[in-house]
Design an enzyme around this catalytic site. Structure first.
Site, PDB file in Angstrom:
ATOM      1  N   ARG A   1      51.687  -8.059  60.564  1.00 37.44           N
ATOM      2  CA  ARG A   1      51.591  -6.820  61.528  1.00 37.44           C
ATOM      3  C   ARG A   1      51.088  -5.470  60.641  1.00 37.44           C
ATOM      4  O   ARG A   1      50.424  -4.425  61.223  1.00 37.44           O
ATOM      5  CB  ARG A   1      52.930  -6.411  61.974  1.00 37.44           C
ATOM      6  CG  ARG A   1      53.362  -7.518  62.728  1.00 37.44           C
ATOM      7  CD  ARG A   1      54.966  -7.361  63.396  1.00 37.44           C
ATOM      8  NE  ARG A   1      55.943  -7.476  62.004  1.00 37.44           N
ATOM      9  CZ  ARG A   1      57.237  -6.960  62.063  1.00 37.44           C
ATOM     10  NH1 ARG A   1      57.763  -6.927  63.145  1.00 37.44           N
ATOM     11  NH2 ARG A   1      57.925  -7.179  60.889  1.00 37.44           N
TER      12      ARG A   1
ATOM     13  N   SER B   1      67.814  -6.022  66.166  1.00 37.25           N
ATOM     14  CA  SER B   1      67.599  -5.271  67.556  1.00 37.25           C
ATOM     15  C   SER B   1      67.585  -6.390  68.319  1.00 37.25           C
ATOM     16  O   SER B   1      68.279  -6.372  69.615  1.00 37.25           O
ATOM     17  CB  SER B   1      66.303  -4.526  67.705  1.00 37.25           C
ATOM     18  OG  SER B   1      65.363  -5.112  67.256  1.00 37.25           O
TER      19      SER B   1
ATOM     20  N   ASP C   1      56.391  -1.555  58.987  1.00 38.51           N
ATOM     21  CA  ASP C   1      56.576  -0.118  58.872  1.00 38.51           C
ATOM     22  C   ASP C   1      55.800   0.605  57.770  1.00 38.51           C
ATOM     23  O   ASP C   1      55.777   1.769  57.804  1.00 38.51           O
ATOM     24  CB  ASP C   1      58.125   0.154  58.406  1.00 38.51           C
ATOM     25  CG  ASP C   1      58.937  -0.483  59.724  1.00 38.51           C
ATOM     26  OD1 ASP C   1      58.748  -0.359  60.893  1.00 38.51           O
ATOM     27  OD2 ASP C   1      59.893  -1.125  59.503  1.00 38.51           O
TER      28      ASP C   1
ATOM     29  N   HIS D   1      61.445  -8.180  53.269  1.00 37.01           N
ATOM     30  CA  HIS D   1      61.816  -8.696  54.386  1.00 37.01           C
ATOM     31  C   HIS D   1      62.755  -9.710  54.425  1.00 37.01           C
ATOM     32  O   HIS D   1      62.854 -10.457  53.487  1.00 37.01           O
ATOM     33  CB  HIS D   1      60.447  -9.227  55.144  1.00 37.01           C
ATOM     34  CG  HIS D   1      60.568  -9.276  56.783  1.00 37.01           C
ATOM     35  ND1 HIS D   1      61.138 -10.165  57.377  1.00 37.01           N
ATOM     36  CD2 HIS D   1      60.483  -8.247  57.725  1.00 37.01           C
ATOM     37  CE1 HIS D   1      61.341 -10.082  58.481  1.00 37.01           C
ATOM     38  NE2 HIS D   1      60.861  -9.018  58.915  1.00 37.01           N
TER      39      HIS D   1
ATOM     40  N   HIS E   1      66.057  -1.349  59.380  1.00 36.97           N
ATOM     41  CA  HIS E   1      65.373  -1.905  60.307  1.00 36.97           C
ATOM     42  C   HIS E   1      64.326  -1.220  60.809  1.00 36.97           C
ATOM     43  O   HIS E   1      63.775  -0.275  60.019  1.00 36.97           O
ATOM     44  CB  HIS E   1      66.453  -2.308  61.423  1.00 36.97           C
ATOM     45  CG  HIS E   1      65.874  -3.327  62.435  1.00 36.97           C
ATOM     46  ND1 HIS E   1      64.693  -4.183  62.540  1.00 36.97           N
ATOM     47  CD2 HIS E   1      66.531  -3.663  63.785  1.00 36.97           C
ATOM     48  CE1 HIS E   1      64.634  -4.852  63.639  1.00 36.97           C
ATOM     49  NE2 HIS E   1      65.666  -4.508  64.397  1.00 36.97           N
TER      50      HIS E   1
HETATM   51  N1  CMX Z   1      63.337  -1.841  47.638  1.00 34.78           N
HETATM   52  C1  CMX Z   1      64.395  -1.878  46.792  1.00 34.78           C
HETATM   53  N2  CMX Z   1      65.039  -2.941  46.860  1.00 34.78           N
HETATM   54  C2  CMX Z   1      65.014  -4.020  47.624  1.00 34.78           C
HETATM   55  C3  CMX Z   1      63.759  -3.925  48.468  1.00 34.78           C
HETATM   56  C4  CMX Z   1      63.017  -2.855  48.593  1.00 34.78           C
HETATM   57  N3  CMX Z   1      61.986  -2.768  49.382  1.00 34.78           N
HETATM   58  N4  CMX Z   1      63.911  -4.974  49.450  1.00 34.78           N
HETATM   59  C5  CMX Z   1      65.094  -5.638  48.959  1.00 34.78           C
HETATM   60  N5  CMX Z   1      65.595  -4.976  47.944  1.00 34.78           N
HETATM   61  C6  CMX Z   1      66.806  -5.363  47.335  1.00 34.78           C
HETATM   62  C7  CMX Z   1      68.034  -5.471  48.227  1.00 34.78           C
HETATM   63  O1  CMX Z   1      68.575  -4.319  48.601  1.00 34.78           O
HETATM   64  C8  CMX Z   1      68.852  -6.375  47.456  1.00 34.78           C
HETATM   65  O2  CMX Z   1      69.612  -5.891  46.554  1.00 34.78           O
HETATM   66  P1  CMX Z   1      71.264  -5.964  46.063  1.00 34.78           P
HETATM   67  O3  CMX Z   1      71.156  -7.205  45.524  1.00 34.78           O
HETATM   68  O4  CMX Z   1      71.377  -5.106  45.007  1.00 34.78           O
HETATM   69  O5  CMX Z   1      71.928  -5.753  47.315  1.00 34.78           O
HETATM   70  C9  CMX Z   1      68.093  -7.251  46.708  1.00 34.78           C
HETATM   71  O6  CMX Z   1      66.809  -6.682  46.823  1.00 34.78           O
HETATM   72  C10 CMX Z   1      67.859  -8.571  47.567  1.00 34.78           C
HETATM   73  O7  CMX Z   1      67.422  -8.388  49.150  1.00 34.78           O
HETATM   74  P2  CMX Z   1      66.575  -9.447  49.759  1.00 34.78           P
HETATM   75  O8  CMX Z   1      67.270 -10.622  49.898  1.00 34.78           O
HETATM   76  O9  CMX Z   1      65.238  -9.576  49.221  1.00 34.78           O
HETATM   77  O10 CMX Z   1      66.282  -8.428  51.144  1.00 34.78           O
HETATM   78  P3  CMX Z   1      67.251  -8.638  52.356  1.00 34.78           P
HETATM   79  O11 CMX Z   1      67.057  -9.929  53.037  1.00 34.78           O
HETATM   80  O12 CMX Z   1      68.651  -8.440  52.069  1.00 34.78           O
HETATM   81  O13 CMX Z   1      66.953  -7.358  53.108  1.00 34.78           O
HETATM   82  C11 CMX Z   1      65.303  -5.723  53.915  1.00 34.78           C
HETATM   83  C12 CMX Z   1      65.516  -7.220  53.766  1.00 34.78           C
HETATM   84  C13 CMX Z   1      64.098  -5.603  54.771  1.00 34.78           C
HETATM   85  C14 CMX Z   1      66.506  -5.114  54.589  1.00 34.78           C
HETATM   86  C15 CMX Z   1      65.024  -4.981  52.385  1.00 34.78           C
HETATM   87  O14 CMX Z   1      63.926  -5.995  52.011  1.00 34.78           O
HETATM   88  C16 CMX Z   1      64.858  -3.570  52.534  1.00 34.78           C
HETATM   89  O15 CMX Z   1      65.722  -2.839  52.360  1.00 34.78           O
HETATM   90  N6  CMX Z   1      63.458  -2.899  52.572  1.00 34.78           N
HETATM   91  C17 CMX Z   1      63.417  -1.784  52.670  1.00 34.78           C
HETATM   92  C18 CMX Z   1      63.589  -1.261  54.219  1.00 34.78           C
HETATM   93  C19 CMX Z   1      62.589  -1.879  55.125  1.00 34.78           C
HETATM   94  O16 CMX Z   1      61.319  -1.486  54.977  1.00 34.78           O
HETATM   95  N7  CMX Z   1      63.180  -2.136  56.507  1.00 34.78           N
HETATM   96  C20 CMX Z   1      62.311  -2.507  57.322  1.00 34.78           C
HETATM   97  C21 CMX Z   1      62.215  -4.002  57.620  1.00 34.78           C
HETATM   98  C22 CMX Z   1      61.385  -4.330  58.699  1.00 34.78           C
HETATM   99  C23 CMX Z   1      61.774  -3.944  59.979  1.00 34.78           C
HETATM  100  O17 CMX Z   1      62.858  -4.481  60.609  1.00 34.78           O
HETATM  101  O18 CMX Z   1      61.178  -2.992  60.882  1.00 34.78           O
END
Ligand code: CMX
Length: 438
Positions: free
Chosen positions: A327, A241, A373, A318, A271
């Site tokens: 948070r 964002s 979240d 994250h 996000h």
């Molecule tokens: N559940 C399952 N798998 C997850 C995960 C979770 N909570 N968090 C990361 N992973 C997976 C990723 O999808 C990725 O998988 P692939 O290699 O198969 O593509 C792998 O673990 C590595 O990811 P990462 O480097 O740890 O995380 P990223 O930096 O790529 O992504 C985030 C960060 C937040 C998008 C991810 O942790 C996620 O999808 N979390 C769940 C959604 C969420 O809560 N988002 C809110 C974030 C806070 C906000 O912005 O509001």
């Protein structure tokens, strides 16, 4: 209030000389190397943005101008000592870099109250959308529809000198922020309360008025929304964002365009939409298990199932953080202070006990800890704000504070149009020394 603008000018001016010197005399200083992995993992860790308002540390969490969230809860002005800090104070801190006096904060509240009138056409635009269109669609559309009276846009077209851009941007930013509670509450009452709207109370603070217009007048909900607006306000510049707002603003788009871009980014499930997904995921789990008081082993099994299905566990992980998000902790403490035995909050706490080791055991999730979240929905739900579809709008109202403050800095510093270099797969293969087979 002019004096807040003047203080911003004085403080930001001091940085200008340093910034110009950096560009002119030190532009060739090397900041680091960029690896293929960094580019292909979403530019993680590349120092590529200048953002003044806050800084995120992987092992400590967010600091706003050097202050952690617990420090801000202690230092920022409150309406009453037992309550939570006013988001107006955080906005002042992000803009000026100093903890404000209570008087400064009250002045911002008053300034926003005088700017809070929302033109009728904005309500007409919202009402023209289907009532069941997503709250974030209604919110973003409403914001975009306000661009027509952007003072920055008018000044730009009139040929104003670029050194004054920030002043017009400041005016748009203050007006935009001021109007958001009314717009968000209007959407809320439209969708969930048959359009039975509640007029603003100009004597209330920004977040207190939001609670009031949504239909919640208790002290505790007002406190919760003040806290909510503070903790979601900013997370340095690289999140979707903030970055989208900055990027669109770099083309000299007005504040309404830039913030809308940020909001459509926030609406993505990885996000800000995750705050809604957490609630959907938990209710789906409770329904499938058949209880609203699941055991740790039932939760563990459901997390495993989610992972096997190739889905994410929302609220966990994250892109930067490598600890439990402060948070999250701040909200958990709020719940401990005010709430006794809420089943949903108990479940959120149980997930916190169970999920991290399971996520860690996958070996690929870099941060197995909860983010903001994971807790916010359960708190809102406790106080009767049960409509989880709306939660990302609340996140968005709060996020305006950080991204809009940054936009004023962008224009003050005269940051240029953003234009990173992109390459083809062929180029990356070549850099890695890989020869493609015919
Ligand atoms: N559940 C399952 N798998 C997850 C995960 C979770 N909570 N968090 C990361 N992973 C997976 C990723 O999808 C990725 O998988 P692939 O290699 O198969 O593509 C792998 O673990 C590595 O990811 P990462 O480097 O740890 O995380 P990223 O930096 O790529 O992504 C985030 C960060 C937040 C998008 C991810 O942790 C996620 O999808 N979390 C769940 C959604 C969420 O809560 N988002 C809110 C974030 C806070 C906000 O912005 O509001």
């Amino acid at each position: 209030m002019e004096y807040i603008k003047n203080r911003f000018y004085e403080k930001a001016m001091k940085n200008m000389a340093d910034l110009q010197k950096l560009r002119k005399e030190h532009g060739d200083v090397v900041l680091g190397q960029v690896t293929i992995d960094q580019v292909l993992s979403g530019m993680k860790g590349i120092p590529a943005l200048l953002t003044e308002t806050s800084k995120l540390d992987a092992n400590e969490g967010i600091r706003f101008r050097g202050f952690s969230l617990p420090e801000l809860q202690d230092k920022l002005p409150k309406l009453d000592e037992a309550g939570e800090p006013l988001p107006e104070g955080l906005f002042y801190l992000m803009m000026i870099g100093e903890i404000p006096e209570k008087e400064d904060v009250i002045n911002i509240s008053k300034d926003w109250a005088t700017r809070a009138h929302v033109p009728q056409h904005v309500f007409d635009v919202i009402d023209a959308l289907p009532k069941n269109s997503r709250p974030m669609t209604q919110f973003s559309t409403a914001i975009l529809s306000m661009a027509y009276d952007s003072v920055f846009q008018k000044a730009y077209r009139a040929g104003v000198n670029k050194k004054f851009y920030w002043d017009f941007m400041y005016e748009d930013v203050m007006t935009l922020i001021a109007r958001l509670p009314r717009i968000a509450a209007y959407i809320y009452r439209r969708i969930y309360h048959n359009g039975n709207h509640i007029e603003p109370n100009p004597n209330l603070d920004w977040a207190g008025n939001l609670a009031h217009m949504m239909g919640f007048d208790s002290t505790e909900v007002k406190r919760l929304l003040r806290l909510y607006m503070v903790i979601h306000a900013d997370h340095e510049g690289g999140n979707v964002s903030a970055h989208a707002t900055h990027l669109v603003g770099s083309a000299l788009s007005n504040a309404y365009y830039a913030y809308t871009a940020g909001m459509v980014g926030l609406a993505g499930p990885l996000h800000g939409f995750a705050n809604q997904e957490v609630m959907d995921w938990i209710s789906e789990m409770l329904e499938q298990i058949g209880t609203d008081e699941p055991s740790d082993s039932q939760i563990a099994a459901y997390i495993e199932k989610t992972l096997v299905q190739g889905r994410v566990v929302p609220g966990y992980g994250h892109a930067v953080l490598r600890i439990t998000d402060p948070r999250f902790t701040v909200q958990q403490k709020f719940a401990e202070k005010y709430i006794v035995n809420d089943k949903l909050i108990n479940t959120v706490n149980a997930i916190y006990r169970v999920a991290p080791p399971i996520l860690e055991a996958t070996g690929k999730i870099k941060n197995p800890w909860p983010n903001v979240d994971a807790f916010s929905g359960a708190l809102l739900n406790h106080y009767g704000i049960t409509e989880s579809n709306f939660y990302t709008v609340l996140f968005g109202v709060s996020r305006s504070l950080g991204v809009m403050a940054s936009l004023v800095f962008d224009r003050f510093y005269g940051l240029p149009i953003e234009r990173p270099n992109s390459q083809t797969l062929e180029w990356f293969l070549e850099k890695a020394g890989i020869t493609r087979e015919e």
